[in-house]
Design a protein around this motif. Structure first.
Motif, short mmCIF file in Angstrom:
data_model
loop_
_atom_site.label_atom_id
_atom_site.label_comp_id
_atom_site.label_asym_id
_atom_site.label_seq_id
_atom_site.Cartn_x
_atom_site.Cartn_y
_atom_site.Cartn_z
N ARG A 206 8.55 -13.91 4.47
CA ARG A 206 7.86 -13.23 5.47
C ARG A 206 6.85 -12.37 5.14
N GLY A 207 5.87 -12.08 5.84
CA GLY A 207 5.16 -10.77 5.42
C GLY A 207 5.77 -9.36 5.87
N THR A 208 5.64 -8.31 5.21
CA THR A 208 6.26 -7.09 5.39
C THR A 208 5.36 -6.10 5.09
N VAL A 209 5.48 -4.94 5.57
CA VAL A 209 4.68 -3.57 5.08
C VAL A 209 4.96 -3.28 3.76
N LEU A 210 6.23 -3.45 3.15
CA LEU A 210 6.94 -3.14 1.86
C LEU A 210 6.51 -4.19 1.05
N ASP A 211 6.22 -3.66 -0.24
CA ASP A 211 6.14 -4.44 -1.32
C ASP A 211 7.27 -5.48 -1.67
N PRO A 212 7.11 -6.38 -1.74
CA PRO A 212 8.34 -7.30 -2.11
C PRO A 212 9.22 -6.87 -3.53
N TYR A 213 8.65 -6.02 -4.28
CA TYR A 213 9.35 -5.57 -5.24
C TYR A 213 10.44 -4.78 -5.05
N GLY A 214 10.46 -4.26 -3.74
CA GLY A 214 11.46 -3.23 -3.13
C GLY A 214 12.95 -4.16 -3.20
N ALA A 215 12.79 -5.40 -3.32
CA ALA A 215 13.99 -6.36 -2.91
C ALA A 215 14.88 -6.18 -4.40
N GLU A 216 14.12 -5.83 -5.41
CA GLU A 216 14.89 -5.76 -6.87
C GLU A 216 16.34 -5.04 -6.57
N SER A 217 16.41 -3.95 -6.04
CA SER A 217 17.39 -3.14 -5.99
C SER A 217 17.24 -2.11 -4.91
N PRO A 218 18.40 -1.39 -4.45
CA PRO A 218 18.35 -0.11 -3.69
C PRO A 218 17.44 0.81 -3.96
N VAL A 231 1.82 6.57 3.00
CA VAL A 231 0.46 6.00 2.89
C VAL A 231 0.17 5.05 3.88
N ALA A 232 1.08 4.41 4.58
CA ALA A 232 1.01 3.63 5.63
C ALA A 232 1.98 3.92 6.90
N PRO A 233 2.24 5.11 7.30
CA PRO A 233 3.33 5.50 8.01
C PRO A 233 3.64 4.76 9.47
N HIS A 234 2.32 4.55 10.19
CA HIS A 234 2.32 3.78 11.36
C HIS A 234 2.72 2.35 11.22
N ASP A 235 2.47 1.75 10.36
CA ASP A 235 2.78 0.50 10.04
C ASP A 235 4.52 0.24 9.71
#
Length: 258
Positions: A206-218, A231-235
């Motif tokens: 599913r699409g998300t504002v966050l880069d999928p790389y963030g799922a690598e670890s906390p 840089v994209a606070p409203h989103d």
């Protein structure tokens, strides 16, 4: 005695700001390159410019592979690096001096040990890397394109400097230094819940504002979330309000505020 120390520190900082004053033309170029900076209120920009001068006075920039780091490049990096600590001050960055700027992404060798104790080596391509004690490595192409990539919630400078903040207590675990046990418990609860939901979204494609790389670890989740926060606070606020509120409390900023 404390008042005297504060006056001495203020004088020292003022001398540093004067010593590394940012020319108006370069500052305006920086704001034009990075609209997410230009959108800040005048008081925020004044403090960001002051902190950027102090940052430039205390750090050493070097270019790799023949790249020469000009004044405009150093200011571009300094302004983005100081954005996360706009209301925290530069003390969290005291533990390192060097910033190495590469023309583009860098291929580095990695290794990991599997469950059977076997060491595996592989090549990784990175746009930035932060190590405790420094240096911080950045790809200039990614830095200079940050004005355009902000629409994706991507910013390599914020990402790597968020890692430095995370390492402030000696551990890169997605939890930066917090004032007390209650704050740490609250952080753990919110981050764990938001991280779990994010990983589910990534697994489901599913699409998300966050880069999928963030799922690598906390720790990567914290760094990636920090990118979007600035840089994209409203989103980010619209998609993950609890996470946005958590970061607002830590950074003491609300970038999506009118």
């Amino acid at each position: 005695m404390r008042a005297l120390w504060q006056r001495l520190r203020q004088r020292s900082e003022q001398r540093a700001v004067e010593r590394r004053a940012i020319p108006e033309a370069i500052w305006q170029l920086t704001l034009a390159r990075y609209p997410f900076l230009a959108l800040r209120k005048a008081a925020d920009l004044a403090e960001l410019r002051r902190l950027s001068s102090l940052f430039l006075d205390s750090k050493e920039f070097s270019g790799a592979h023949g790249l020469e780091v000009g004044d405009d490049m150093a200011v571009a990096i300094a302004a983005q690096a100081c954005l996360p600590v706009l209301c925290l001050g530069l003390r969290p960055y005291d533990g390192f001096v060097g910033i190495v700027v590469h023309p583009d992404e860098v291929q580095v060798k990695r290794e990991f040990v599997d469950d059977d104790g076997i060491v595996h080596e592989y090549d990784d391509v990175v746009a930035g890397e932060a190590m405790e004690g420094g240096p911080v490595m950045l790809s200039w192409r990614d830095v200079v394109e940050a004005g355009d990539t902000s629409a994706w919630g991507y910013n390599v400078v914020v990402h790597e400097f968020a890692h430095l903040l995370d390492m402030g207590d000696g551990v890169a675990d997605g939890m930066p230094p917090l004032p007390n046990g209650a704050a740490r418990q609250h952080w753990q609860q919110v981050l764990t819940r938001e991280y779990g939901g994010f990983c589910e979204a990534v697994d489901a494609r599913r699409g998300t504002v966050l880069d999928p790389y963030g799922a690598e670890s906390p720790e990567e989740f914290f760094a990636v979330a920090s990118e979007a926060f600035f840089v994209a606070p409203h989103d980010l606020r619209a998609e993950m309000p609890a996470l946005y509120q958590l970061l607002t409390g830590y950074y003491r900023q609300d970038p999506a505020a009118p």
